[in-house]
Design an enzyme around this catalytic site. Structure first.
Site: not given
Ligand code: NAP
Length: 243
Positions: A151, A184
């Site tokens: 990651y 987050i």
């Molecule tokens: P999340 O709740 O896991 O949501 C991720 C979304 O991406 C889900 O809707 C998922 O679809 C979709 N997805 C996964 N693989 C995909 C693919 N191959 N093609 C199209 N869509 C896909 O994640 P989040 O926490 O909101 O994170 C969003 C972004 O912020 C990510 O890039 C993550 O790395 C980044 N981020 C998050 C945090 C944190 O603390 N949460 C911190 C730093 C960075 P499904 O619903 O079908 O699985």
């Protein structure tokens, strides 16, 4: 920017992506939203909010699908102003236990997926001579995190691609930036044990996790006319964790 503003957001049916979608809609954007599968709750909420949008379901790691996604955007709206690379996954493990599959899956979605989207976005925006590309990286791409070698590599690469593309596209009025969230509150972090969350909060100067709105607000700003002199930047939104 033109009067009709169009934003494409990947991984938009829950978590940070869904909050970005609702926030950009409030700022007047029409939306093309991507995700892997439909989420009935999000669809119902968008309908209630009367947000102009279309969903396209597919995997951003597939170049053929991403080409189709941008073709759909052209057919529906005839232009693209803002692209948000938000789709991302984790497959955490210590390196000695990490399988090749766990490594490859994360690189395919978080790195190649961003490349696929950036490539199509650049082609369309170069013709328009305007646009914004905003990618969601991570604090982990800046300073590493045990158990996340896959990651952190993918998120570090997004930072490098953002800087390179900002230089490639600046002369055509296309601005390229990234946001580096800290921790987050979403389903991605909900899997962390309570003890790990308490330890994390101890390392954050503001002593709390961030909200999806904290990230949506900075994306909304970077997408706006107010951010017209910002490119190639990685904006940390992390409660001071990366000081
Ligand atoms: P999340 O709740 O896991 O949501 C991720 C979304 O991406 C889900 O809707 C998922 O679809 C979709 N997805 C996964 N693989 C995909 C693919 N191959 N093609 C199209 N869509 C896909 O994640 P989040 O926490 O909101 O994170 C969003 C972004 O912020 C990510 O890039 C993550 O790395 C980044 N981020 C998050 C945090 C944190 O603390 N949460 C911190 C730093 C960075 P499904 O619903 O079908 O699985």
């Amino acid at each position: 920017m033109s009067e009709i503003k169009v934003a494409l957001i990947t991984g938009a049916n829950r978590g940070i992506g869904f909050q970005i979608a609702k926030t950009l809609a409030k700022s007047g954007f029409k939306l093309l939203l991507n995700d892997l599968n439909p989420n009935e709750e999000s669809l119902a909420e968008l309908k209630k909010l009367e947000v102009e949008h279309e969903f396209s379901y597919g995997d951003v790691s597939s170049p053929a699908y991403v080409e189709e996604l941008f073709a759909l955007c052209g057919e529906k709206y005839g232009r693209i102003d803002v692209v948000v690379n938000n789709a991302g996954i984790t497959r955490d493990n210590l390196i000695i236990r990490m399988s090749e599959e766990e490594f490859d899956q994360v690189i395919a979605v978080n790195l190649k997926g961003v490349f696929n989207v950036m490539k199509e976005a650049a082609a369309k925006m170069l013709k328009q001579r305007s646009g914004r590309i905003i990618s969601i990286s991570s604090i982990v791409g800046l300073r590493g995190n045990p158990g996340q070698v896959n990651y952190s590599a993918s998120k570090g690469a997004v930072i490098a691609m953002t800087k390179t593309l900002a230089k490639e596209l600046a002369s055509r009025g296309i601005l390229v930036n990234a946001v580096a969230p800290g921790f987050i509150e979403t389903e991605m972090t909900a899997v962390l044990p309570e003890k790990a969350i308490t330890e994390l909060k101890g390392q954050i100067p503001l002593k709390k996790l961030g909200s999806t709105q904290d990230i949506a607000d900075i994306v909304d700003f970077l997408a706006s006319d107010r951010a017209g002199y910002i490119t190639g930047q990685i904006i940390s939104v992390d409660g001071g964790m990366n000081i």
